[in-house]
Design an enzyme around this catalytic site. Structure first.
Site, PDB file in Angstrom:
ATOM      1  N   TYR A  23       0.830  -1.205   0.000  1.00 11.47           N
ATOM      2  CA  TYR A  23       0.000   0.000   0.000  1.00 11.47           C
ATOM      3  C   TYR A  23       0.866   1.258   0.000  1.00 11.47           C
ATOM      4  O   TYR A  23       0.551   2.235  -0.678  1.00 11.47           O
ATOM      5  CB  TYR A  23      -0.935  -0.003   1.215  1.00 11.47           C
ATOM      6  CG  TYR A  23      -1.712   1.280   1.389  1.00 11.47           C
ATOM      7  CD1 TYR A  23      -2.817   1.563   0.582  1.00 11.47           C
ATOM      8  CD2 TYR A  23      -1.341   2.225   2.347  1.00 11.47           C
ATOM      9  CE1 TYR A  23      -3.520   2.749   0.725  1.00 11.47           C
ATOM     10  CE2 TYR A  23      -2.037   3.407   2.500  1.00 11.47           C
ATOM     11  CZ  TYR A  23      -3.133   3.662   1.684  1.00 11.47           C
ATOM     12  OH  TYR A  23      -3.827   4.840   1.829  1.00 11.47           O
ATOM     13  N   GLU A  24       1.953   1.230   0.746  1.00 11.15           N
ATOM     14  CA  GLU A  24       2.845   2.384   0.844  1.00 11.15           C
ATOM     15  C   GLU A  24       3.851   2.440  -0.302  1.00 11.15           C
ATOM     16  O   GLU A  24       4.759   3.250  -0.295  1.00 11.15           O
ATOM     17  CB  GLU A  24       3.550   2.402   2.201  1.00 11.15           C
ATOM     18  CG  GLU A  24       2.589   2.665   3.337  1.00 11.15           C
ATOM     19  CD  GLU A  24       3.246   2.772   4.702  1.00 11.15           C
ATOM     20  OE1 GLU A  24       4.441   2.406   4.837  1.00 11.15           O
ATOM     21  OE2 GLU A  24       2.564   3.223   5.630  1.00 11.15           O
ATOM     22  N   GLU A  83       4.063   2.050  15.467  1.00 13.67           N
ATOM     23  CA  GLU A  83       4.917   1.794  14.306  1.00 13.67           C
ATOM     24  C   GLU A  83       4.077   1.508  13.060  1.00 13.67           C
ATOM     25  O   GLU A  83       4.357   2.040  11.998  1.00 13.67           O
ATOM     26  CB  GLU A  83       5.850   0.611  14.598  1.00 13.67           C
ATOM     27  CG  GLU A  83       6.768   0.244  13.449  1.00 13.67           C
ATOM     28  CD  GLU A  83       7.783   1.320  13.109  1.00 13.67           C
ATOM     29  OE1 GLU A  83       8.257   1.321  11.958  1.00 13.67           O
ATOM     30  OE2 GLU A  83       8.127   2.150  13.967  1.00 13.67           O
ATOM     31  N   TYR A  86      -2.690  -0.915  10.301  1.00 11.46           N
ATOM     32  CA  TYR A  86      -3.152  -1.358   8.984  1.00 11.46           C
ATOM     33  C   TYR A  86      -4.489  -2.066   9.123  1.00 11.46           C
ATOM     34  O   TYR A  86      -4.668  -2.895  10.017  1.00 11.46           O
ATOM     35  CB  TYR A  86      -2.132  -2.309   8.346  1.00 11.46           C
ATOM     36  CG  TYR A  86      -2.578  -2.846   7.018  1.00 11.46           C
ATOM     37  CD1 TYR A  86      -2.561  -2.045   5.874  1.00 11.46           C
ATOM     38  CD2 TYR A  86      -3.028  -4.155   6.893  1.00 11.46           C
ATOM     39  CE1 TYR A  86      -2.979  -2.530   4.654  1.00 11.46           C
ATOM     40  CE2 TYR A  86      -3.444  -4.654   5.675  1.00 11.46           C
ATOM     41  CZ  TYR A  86      -3.417  -3.844   4.557  1.00 11.46           C
ATOM     42  OH  TYR A  86      -3.838  -4.329   3.345  1.00 11.46           O
ATOM     43  N   GLY A  95     -14.722   0.772  11.246  1.00 15.96           N
ATOM     44  CA  GLY A  95     -14.402   1.160  12.608  1.00 15.96           C
ATOM     45  C   GLY A  95     -13.213   0.444  13.220  1.00 15.96           C
ATOM     46  O   GLY A  95     -12.874   0.683  14.377  1.00 15.96           O
ATOM     47  N   GLY A  97      -9.885   0.600  12.436  1.00 17.32           N
ATOM     48  CA  GLY A  97      -8.753   1.494  12.697  1.00 17.32           C
ATOM     49  C   GLY A  97      -8.995   2.340  13.928  1.00 17.32           C
ATOM     50  O   GLY A  97      -8.116   2.489  14.785  1.00 17.32           O
ATOM     51  N   TYR A 131      -6.971  10.629  10.858  1.00 20.82           N
ATOM     52  CA  TYR A 131      -6.285  10.981  12.101  1.00 20.82           C
ATOM     53  C   TYR A 131      -6.734  12.350  12.613  1.00 20.82           C
ATOM     54  O   TYR A 131      -6.954  12.535  13.807  1.00 20.82           O
ATOM     55  CB  TYR A 131      -4.768  10.946  11.919  1.00 20.82           C
ATOM     56  CG  TYR A 131      -4.224   9.597  11.534  1.00 20.82           C
ATOM     57  CD1 TYR A 131      -4.762   8.416  12.041  1.00 20.82           C
ATOM     58  CD2 TYR A 131      -3.154   9.482  10.654  1.00 20.82           C
ATOM     59  CE1 TYR A 131      -4.259   7.183  11.693  1.00 20.82           C
ATOM     60  CE2 TYR A 131      -2.642   8.247  10.296  1.00 20.82           C
ATOM     61  CZ  TYR A 131      -3.205   7.104  10.815  1.00 20.82           C
ATOM     62  OH  TYR A 131      -2.700   5.877  10.462  1.00 20.82           O
TER      63      TYR A 131
END
Length: 170
Positions: A23-24, A83, A86, A95, A97, A131
């Site tokens: 994903y990153e 760290e 996901y 919900g 995360g 966030y």
């Protein structure tokens, strides 16, 4: 449902780490093995912790949070450094995360820790928005530095002189 990771979760955690790296856009960077993660999480000197998010209907793992303690010399207490967080794409918006972050916030509050902290890639707008919706604020005045690979090995191989500035016994 959020629960503490167990030794039998390690293969799934490795898969989550690999999915997160994909994903990153850095799949080649995810090199941790099951043995390494097992030792870090459950070995005699374990200093890393993990929580698993399970689907409420199927009980299948759909995400994880991997974290460790940090310390604020200004506050004089520990905090949590997250760290990795996901959640699988098909489970996002359910919900999980928020539940993982809520569990870590509860640990902070219960133990008297002063902060829950993490990094996010600048391009990851969906996560940044999420966030911010929780009240998290970016630490724009700080720049993350990393010493790794060859430069780390080179610096670690030097004598450092009579007073390396490391602040500890040799």
């Amino acid at each position: 449902m959020i629960r503490t990771a167990r030794p039998e979760d390690v293969p799934q955690i490795v898969r989550f780490v690999q999915e997160l790296a994909l994903y990153e856009k850095l799949p080649e960077e995810a090199k941790a093995t099951e043995e390494q993660l097992h030792t870090a999480l459950f070995g005699p000197e374990a200093a890393v912790f993990a929580h698993i998010a399970e689907d409420d209907t199927t009980g299948r793992p759909v995400g994880f949070a991997l974290w460790f303690l940090n310390f604020s010399t200004w506050d004089g207490v520990h905090g949590i450094y997250l760290e990795d967080l996901y959640v699988r794409p098909e489970a996002r918006g359910g919900g999980h995360g928020k539940a993982l972050l809520t569990e870590l916030a509860r640990i902070c509050v219960r133990r008297g820790y002063s902060r829950l902290q993490w990094s996010v890639l600048d391009w990851n707008e969906p996560s940044i928005g999420f966030y911010r919706s929780l009240g998290a604020v970016p630490q724009d005045e700080w720049t993350v530095f990393r010493l790794a690979g060859g430069p780390l090995a080179a610096l670690g191989a030097t004598d450092g002189g009579a007073d390396s500035g490391a602040g500890g016994p040799r």
